[in-house]
Enzyme design. Structure first.
Site, PDB file in Angstrom:
ATOM      1  N   HIS A 209     -11.389 -44.500  84.154  1.00 32.77           N
ATOM      2  CA  HIS A 209     -11.146 -45.919  84.426  1.00 32.77           C
ATOM      3  C   HIS A 209     -12.467 -46.560  84.862  1.00 32.77           C
ATOM      4  O   HIS A 209     -13.149 -46.009  85.725  1.00 32.77           O
ATOM      5  CB  HIS A 209     -10.081 -46.077  85.520  1.00 32.77           C
ATOM      6  CG  HIS A 209      -9.773 -47.504  85.809  1.00 32.77           C
ATOM      7  ND1 HIS A 209      -8.950 -48.260  84.992  1.00 32.77           N
ATOM      8  CD2 HIS A 209     -10.221 -48.348  86.775  1.00 32.77           C
ATOM      9  CE1 HIS A 209      -8.895 -49.498  85.459  1.00 32.77           C
ATOM     10  NE2 HIS A 209      -9.666 -49.578  86.538  1.00 32.77           N
TER      11      HIS A 209
ATOM     12  N   GLU B 202     -22.890 -46.304  80.599  1.00 35.73           N
ATOM     13  CA  GLU B 202     -24.116 -45.490  80.541  1.00 35.73           C
ATOM     14  C   GLU B 202     -24.365 -44.710  81.821  1.00 35.73           C
ATOM     15  O   GLU B 202     -24.766 -43.552  81.782  1.00 35.73           O
ATOM     16  CB  GLU B 202     -25.329 -46.396  80.287  1.00 35.73           C
ATOM     17  CG  GLU B 202     -25.397 -46.906  78.874  1.00 35.73           C
ATOM     18  CD  GLU B 202     -26.530 -47.915  78.655  1.00 35.73           C
ATOM     19  OE1 GLU B 202     -26.677 -48.371  77.530  1.00 35.73           O
ATOM     20  OE2 GLU B 202     -27.250 -48.254  79.620  1.00 35.73           O
TER      21      GLU B 202
HETATM   22  C1  GRF Z   1     -14.265 -47.446  78.460  1.00 33.13           C
HETATM   23  O1  GRF Z   1     -14.811 -48.514  79.171  1.00 33.13           O
HETATM   24  C2  GRF Z   1     -13.178 -46.820  79.269  1.00 33.13           C
HETATM   25  O2  GRF Z   1     -13.422 -46.775  80.633  1.00 33.13           O
HETATM   26  C3  GRF Z   1     -12.065 -47.751  78.968  1.00 33.13           C
HETATM   27  O3  GRF Z   1     -12.197 -48.054  77.601  1.00 33.13           O
HETATM   28  C4  GRF Z   1     -13.543 -47.908  77.222  1.00 33.13           C
HETATM   29  C5  GRF Z   1     -13.609 -46.929  76.091  1.00 33.13           C
HETATM   30  O4  GRF Z   1     -14.801 -46.963  75.409  1.00 33.13           O
HETATM   31  N1  GRF Z   1     -10.809 -47.252  79.409  1.00 33.13           N
HETATM   32  P1  GRF Z   1     -15.119 -45.905  74.256  1.00 33.13           P
HETATM   33  O5  GRF Z   1     -14.028 -46.005  73.203  1.00 33.13           O
HETATM   34  O6  GRF Z   1     -15.174 -44.538  74.895  1.00 33.13           O
HETATM   35  O7  GRF Z   1     -16.440 -46.319  73.701  1.00 33.13           O
END
Ligand code: GRF
Length: 209
Positions: free
Chosen positions: A110, A178
């Site tokens: 999260h 990041e």
């Molecule tokens: C991330 O910000 C995660 O915390 C949220 O959705 C985003 C997913 O990004 N729940 P990705 O698909 O891993 O690039």
């Protein structure tokens, strides 16, 4: 060897961090058995295929009812016989039957420091909008086990990230990915794979570190 399955909905940068760190050995004792997306256009599926991992789409659009979709999702996951399910940007509410069956075997990332900016409606960019609107100076990310509530399960790892003057939700989202998400999600998997996470009375403890 911990067999994991990763559930995704979007770009899959968190998935990529897991793939890279399993390959480099930074995440040890772990095998990625499958990647499932609810969205057939998720780039995460391409990332999985590029890495030679079984990739499937289980879309609610293909089922007549929510119950049928949930049953299909659970059946697909069960067939792979994994030890841990990793929600890496999975934008589907997890069926209760799945939470019960995989108690303390589902983790989620999260993008805030829980209990701030979490719960119903706190997903994607909304989380960062809420943090900026409140004017907090620090946000971050949390990896937690999934229980019946929304973002209420035992917290495994958290990492703080500084908020800078002039941040937009998009800029903050990227910095948190990041500097926090791509680090603590693979780290949590490595800890679990090496038997270092124990849940006692609803609190996750990191042991032997
Ligand atoms: C991330 O910000 C995660 O915390 C949220 O959705 C985003 C997913 O990004 N729940 P990705 O698909 O891993 O690039």
């Amino acid at each position: 060897m911990l067999r994991i399955g990763v559930l995704v909905s979007g770009g899959g940068t968190n998935l990529q961090a897991i793939i890279d760190k399993v390959k480099s050995g930074e995440v040890s004792n772990t095998e990625i058995a499958f990647v499932i997306s609810n969205n057939e256009n998720a780039y995460a599926l391409t990332r999985a295929q590029n890495a030679g991992i079984a990739a499937e789409c289980v879309s609610p659009k293909k089922y007549a009812s929510r119950a049928q979709f949930e049953e299909a999702l659970l059946d697909t996951i069960d067939a792979y016989q994994v030890d841990l399910i990793v929600l890496a940007g999975f934008l589907v509410i997890i069926p209760e039957a799945m939470i019960k069956k995989y108690k303390n075997r589902i983790i989620n990332i999260h993008p805030s420091l829980i209990p701030s900016f979490c719960g119903t409606g706190a997903y994607g960019l909304h989380v960062h909008e809420k943090a900026l609107a409140r004017g907090v100076k620090v946000s971050g990310a949390t990896v937690h086990f999934v229980d019946e509530g929304t973002d209420t399960g035992p917290i495994i790892l958290q990492k703080a990230v500084e908020i800078k003057e002039g941040d937009t939700p998009e800029v903050l989202q990227r910095r948190i990915m990041e500097q926090a998400e791509w680090i603590i999600l693979p780290r949590a998997i490595d800890l679990i794979a090496n038997g270092k996470v124990e849940v006692v009375d609803g609190i996750a403890h990191i042991i032997g570190e």
